[in-house]
Design a protein around this motif. Structure first.
Motif, PDB file in Angstrom:
ATOM      1  N   UNK A   2       0.849  -1.183   0.000  1.00 34.59           N
ATOM      2  CA  UNK A   2       0.000   0.000   0.000  1.00 34.59           C
ATOM      3  C   UNK A   2       0.879   1.225   0.000  1.00 34.59           C
ATOM      4  N   UNK A   3       0.971   1.898  -1.133  1.00 34.94           N
ATOM      5  CA  UNK A   3       1.774   3.115  -1.207  1.00 34.94           C
ATOM      6  C   UNK A   3       0.918   4.224  -1.791  1.00 34.94           C
ATOM      7  N   UNK A   4       1.191   5.416  -1.319  1.00 34.60           N
ATOM      8  CA  UNK A   4       0.449   6.582  -1.785  1.00 34.60           C
ATOM      9  C   UNK A   4       1.065   7.043  -3.110  1.00 34.60           C
ATOM     10  N   UNK A   5       0.834   6.241  -4.153  1.00 37.67           N
ATOM     11  CA  UNK A   5       1.420   6.525  -5.458  1.00 37.67           C
ATOM     12  C   UNK A   5       0.360   6.270  -6.525  1.00 37.67           C
ATOM     13  N   UNK A   6       0.644   6.700  -7.741  1.00 35.39           N
ATOM     14  CA  UNK A   6      -0.307   6.446  -8.818  1.00 35.39           C
ATOM     15  C   UNK A   6       0.013   5.153  -9.542  1.00 35.39           C
ATOM     16  N   UNK A  11       6.438   6.892 -10.023  1.00 33.68           N
ATOM     17  CA  UNK A  11       6.744   7.431  -8.697  1.00 33.68           C
ATOM     18  C   UNK A  11       7.741   8.581  -8.774  1.00 33.68           C
ATOM     19  N   UNK A  12       8.828   8.390  -9.507  1.00 32.66           N
ATOM     20  CA  UNK A  12       9.855   9.438  -9.524  1.00 32.66           C
ATOM     21  C   UNK A  12       9.342  10.715 -10.218  1.00 32.66           C
ATOM     22  N   UNK A  14       6.264  11.699 -10.609  1.00 32.00           N
ATOM     23  CA  UNK A  14       5.185  12.272  -9.788  1.00 32.00           C
ATOM     24  C   UNK A  14       5.750  12.978  -8.559  1.00 32.00           C
ATOM     25  N   UNK A  15       6.785  12.403  -7.972  1.00 32.95           N
ATOM     26  CA  UNK A  15       7.434  13.055  -6.832  1.00 32.95           C
ATOM     27  C   UNK A  15       8.006  14.402  -7.272  1.00 32.95           C
TER      28      UNK A  15
ATOM     29  N   UNK C 191      -3.333   4.091   6.083  1.00 38.83           N
ATOM     30  CA  UNK C 191      -2.943   2.877   5.367  1.00 38.83           C
ATOM     31  C   UNK C 191      -2.633   1.760   6.356  1.00 38.83           C
ATOM     32  N   UNK C 228      -8.101  -0.068  -1.248  1.00 42.37           N
ATOM     33  CA  UNK C 228      -6.947   0.748  -1.578  1.00 42.37           C
ATOM     34  C   UNK C 228      -7.029   1.224  -3.027  1.00 42.37           C
ATOM     35  N   UNK C 230      -5.328   4.334  -6.099  1.00 42.71           N
ATOM     36  CA  UNK C 230      -4.140   5.104  -6.426  1.00 42.71           C
ATOM     37  C   UNK C 230      -4.216   6.486  -5.780  1.00 42.71           C
ATOM     38  N   UNK C 231      -3.065   7.118  -5.635  1.00 42.84           N
ATOM     39  CA  UNK C 231      -2.956   8.383  -4.919  1.00 42.84           C
ATOM     40  C   UNK C 231      -3.948   9.414  -5.448  1.00 42.84           C
ATOM     41  N   UNK C 266       6.127   9.914  -0.970  1.00 36.88           N
ATOM     42  CA  UNK C 266       4.708   9.702  -1.219  1.00 36.88           C
ATOM     43  C   UNK C 266       3.895  10.961  -0.911  1.00 36.88           C
ATOM     44  N   UNK C 268       4.908  13.946  -1.406  1.00 38.07           N
ATOM     45  CA  UNK C 268       5.064  14.823  -2.575  1.00 38.07           C
ATOM     46  C   UNK C 268       4.177  14.362  -3.728  1.00 38.07           C
ATOM     47  N   UNK C 269       4.079  13.057  -3.919  1.00 36.90           N
ATOM     48  CA  UNK C 269       3.168  12.553  -4.954  1.00 36.90           C
ATOM     49  C   UNK C 269       1.755  13.068  -4.665  1.00 36.90           C
TER      50      UNK C 269
END
Ligand code: ADP
Ligand code: ADP
Ligand code: MG
Ligand code: MG
Ligand code: MG
Ligand code: MG
Lengths: 330, 195, 330, 195
Positions: A2-6, A11-12, A14-15, C191, C228, C230-231, C266, C268-269
């Motif tokens: 579970x990561x707060x990413x798209x 990830x990079x 978007x960051x 999460x 869950x 996506x961000x 995350x 920042x995302x």
């Protein structure tokens, strides 16, 4: 996972997009993955470029700004950036006084920065590289790739950055970077592994009572796996390892750094133990940072980085700095 | 071996890397930082695009484009190392339309030397060199023999203690795991048979 | 439970000892659990006191210093402090212009601060209390204890603190605090649960694909458990909830806050998505914070807090601040 | 009931709270913030110390010291609420050496009113009031009846939807869990039987 990413692959960028939106003081080239000061190069000032794999935020991009870096080159997660990024960054920050490359000692970072420096030199740029290798958990011998560069990178960027801001020439800035590295040592401890998004599972498994001692900042397992202990004892293991390598004395700059998933509360508990340890040794923590500065994604754990200060280093540390992650004096 | 042969080789490598991506990453999780499969997949996907965008007309161009693209897109330790390998091959075969088995073997010998110099690794350090070095002499005889030697070399890294790259930080704990870079190198050599 | 602590019962005092060692700008009374500015009260300035359960670090003690709080009263973990602490703190910071109590809206905080304020008033002190209640996940009705106070506490402390520093009288500082609260809204997402040291196990269990929407900052479960996502989608749920309650327009201050175990990367995302959402609505994120500011021990997750700015609020936000956790302008 | 009786009561409460500490915290984990047992244990341990340090000489002093200590040491919602309960009891029984059952029942009625006023909770809001309110009238007849009423009241909180305190944030999700404060209140009343 579970990561707060798209998406794992985004990830990079978007960051970087988030950083660009959050910090108008930065100019972020998301496409080419270069983070610069929005103000552009300072004429006559030595430019400082660093970079490395992503996943260590705020390192390095969070340290771009007055008094620290001129540019950061973020690679893929835990993967060193490519020479193109470093070449572009070097060109962009060269204010006519040459450029310092601050390189953490990993095979990947070293080789890619080496290639970049060669190509920059061929094009007439004046580039000097310094290696950061502060991690006492790794034996520095011909049987290893040498010590890893970890927390001291922040110290090097801060103090060399201050000296550059004061107008010192490239050789002096590089010498200062080497001095800071030589006086700095780190030791890291993991309470849990981290999960690289593209891998989708933790880099190692730890039992509920186990910790890893002597970890780096890329989710690698450490030198040994041991039973979980109270903060005082774990801090002692780390501080003993540093002290055995470079005995504590005088004024010490201390960073108690969270690896990404350790609450600030616990870092303060650890800092209290570090402070007490130094007193016992007759040394004094005169400057400190407590927080998340050089992280490993979502790893729980911490690292201690120390630097033996003198009056000059203290004044470089105190010099104003204005970056997203470190700011004082302005 | 003509330009088409080298294109087929790189295409086969690309396909294998994609298929073995998670396996390579798993090996790297054990003694590294869990990105070797992702790194090579990203790199060879970029190579595929570069070769399609501007189809090279000589074996040398195929190899040089491959190497340059890997350096520009992979990062990490494997980017410069594999990049140097392919770029050295490209330079060594020269601007000819056909490369003989002997010329390829000779080019590989030069590439091995270049990679060893860049990474200052020796055989036995538990790196890609341990798959590459035993394969190079066999290339003179047959791709089959070279593939076998590379695979054996990769397997032989398991009991080794790493002395280069990230795995070296683990000291004795690196023992008992096969090296990811040696494994991917065996795959690169093996793909010659499919070309 | 692997925590970097010495003993379950020592976490709060050990944290305070660490803070005392790390920050010479603070005077920390570990015994009585009061954190003050080392410089003492500013004559003629309204004193600002806040406090609440521990486990939210850097809130509140990390915001003691020039431009923000004069004192913080940390309670046990997730337990509001006791009136004695607040009374002592109020006395210590009274510079003759009265004292503002900034109280997060929880039954425990409200009751204990009420008792303290009554006793202070009996002793002749001039105390005004303001409630922070920014959490849109809680329906504000006669059927609840009212909305929770969460991330907006930082905004209130910052902007009321700036106004107090500028010499405004108590009523004006209190009015500003209420204005900031009225313009601020928050929404939190978990999460993972957190583990209260004394309890030894997580406050709730979440499956590998589940998240809790609408959580507070004490490890309570949220309003609903969902799959869950996506961000971008999770951020949209949070922003929609805020927008439905107080529509976005004009300049917005945004905090994307980590709950303790979520990496900066995350956050920042997520910030990138918040920024894009606001643009869509015709509003602009003109100021922001991205990081761990109001945490829940080792919970993974994040919260978004927004405040509709005007020129005055913006200038109060920009006013110099010098605390352990928030610093700019000096 | 003399001073010794009230000291025995508070000692019994202290013991029960210690024994049930984890259970109370578990109840609070479900619909609160997992600290109710720890809060009361900390509070009554401090009460134990305060009573031992300066043994009170009247029933009123026992109750007032208990209440004041809880306010000073517990924090949270339960500190002021339980503190007010015991301080009101202390004030209501007056400075007498013996307290009649009727006087105690009347004091409890005043304490209930004070706690309801402080927390502005009604019966049915899923709080300690739901154990306290039904027990108070029974105190006139017997401690056994009061203890039963308090326990039944605590149990009856399970199907309720919380309208006060942290549990109210959960909305319908608070349904199906017994309220921690009502549970500890039942324990406090029940301890009267052991005194
Ligand atoms: N100095 C070196 N010489 C040769 N090969 C090396 C060297 N260092 C590392 N390698 C190879 O690189 C592989 C790791 O590649 P990769 O995971 O892509 O890069 P990184 O280690 O930067 O994450 C190792 O398994 C090893 O085979
Ligand atoms: N307004 C109120 N009136 C009466 N009792 C309340 C009120 N709010 C909360 N309570 C009681 O307090 C209990 C929780 O106490 P505790 O966990 O110690 O405090 P906190 O909620 O601050 O963590 C609840 O179970 C409930 O019985
Ligand atoms: Mg890597
Ligand atoms: Mg790797
Ligand atoms: Mg509580
Ligand atoms: Mg509670």
């Amino acid at each position: 996972m579970k990561k707060l990413i798209n998406a794992v692959g985004d990830v990079v960028p978007d960051t970087l997009r988030g950083m660009a939106a959050a910090h108008p003081s930065l100019r972020v080239d998301v496409e080419n993955r270069i983070v610069l000061r929005a103000a552009g190069p300072t004429p006559g000032k030595v430019g400082l470029v660093s970079g490395g794999g992503s996943g260590h935020e705020p390192l390095h991009a969070g340290f771009v700004g007055y008094g620290m870096l001129d540019a950061a080159c973020p690679g893929e997660i835990f993967t060193s950036p490519v020479p193109d990024q470093m070449i572009e960054a070097t060109k962009a920050v060269d204010g006519g006084a040459g450029v310092l490359h601050i390189v953490k000692n990993y095979t990947g970072d070293v080789l890619n920065f080496e290639m970049a420096a060669e190509l920059c030199a061929e094009e007439g740029a004046h580039v000097v590289s310094v290696l950061v290798d502060d991690d006492v958990a790794v034996q520095d011998s011909t049987y290893t790739a040498g010590r890893r560069g970890t927390g001291a990178t922040l110290f090097v960027e801060k103090m060399a950055g201050a000296l550059a801001e004061q107008g010192a020439p490239l050789e002096a800035v590089a010498a200062m970077a080497r001095t800071v590295d030589a006086r700095s040592r780190s030791f890291g401890v993991a309470f849990s592994a981290c999960t690289v998004p593209a891998a989708g599972k933790p880099t190692f498994d730890l039992g509920p009572d186990e910790i890893e001692l002597g970890i780096g900042i890329h989710g690698e397992p450490g030198r040994s796996r041991e039973r979980f202990r109270e903060a005082r004892e774990i801090v002692r293991v780390a501080m003993d390892a540093i002290d055995a390598d470079l005995p504590f004395s005088g004024d010490v700059l201390v960073m108690v750094n969270g690896m990404g998933a350790t609450p600030l509360m616990e870092l303060y508990v650890a800092y209290g133990e570090v402070d007490a340890y130094l007193r016992e040794k007759g040394a004094t923590a005169t400057r400190c940072l407590v927080g998340d500065y050089v992280t490993s994604l979502d790893m729980a754990g911490f690292s201690i980085t120390t630097c033996l200060l003198d009056a000059e280093l203290t004044s470089l540390w105190d010099h104003p700095v204005e970056t997203p992650a470190l700011r004082w004096g302005r | 071996m003509d330009t088409a042969f080298f294109l087929r080789w790189i295409a086969a490598v690309t396909e294998r890397v994609r298929a073995d991506r998670d396996h390579l990453t798993d090996l790297d999780r054990a003694i590294g930082d869990a990105d070797h499969g992702a790194n090579l997949d990203r790199g060879f996907t970029a190579v595929e695009e570069a070769l399609a965008a501007k189809p090279p007309e000589t074996p040398s161009a195929v190899l040089t484009t491959t190497g340059t693209t890997l350096i520009r897109k992979v990062g990490g330790a494997s980017g410069p190392l594999y990049g140097t390998l392919f770029r050295t091959l490209g330079r060594a075969v020269g601007e000819v339309p056909e490369v003989s088995q002997e010329a390829l073997a000779e080019a590989f010998a030069q590439a091995l030397a270049a990679v060893m110099k860049l990474g200052s690794a020796q055989e036995g350090d538990k790196t890609m060199i341990d798959a590459l070095a035993p394969a190079v002499p066999e290339l003179r005889t047959s791709f089959d023999a070279a593939a076998r030697a590379a695979l054996d070399g990769a397997r032989a890294t398991t009991p080794m203690r790493a002395r280069k790259g990230r795995a070296s930080y683990l000291g004795d704990r690196s023992i008992g795991h096969q090296d990811p870079g040696a494994t991917s190198t065996a795959l690169v050599i093996d793909a010659l048979r499919a070309a």
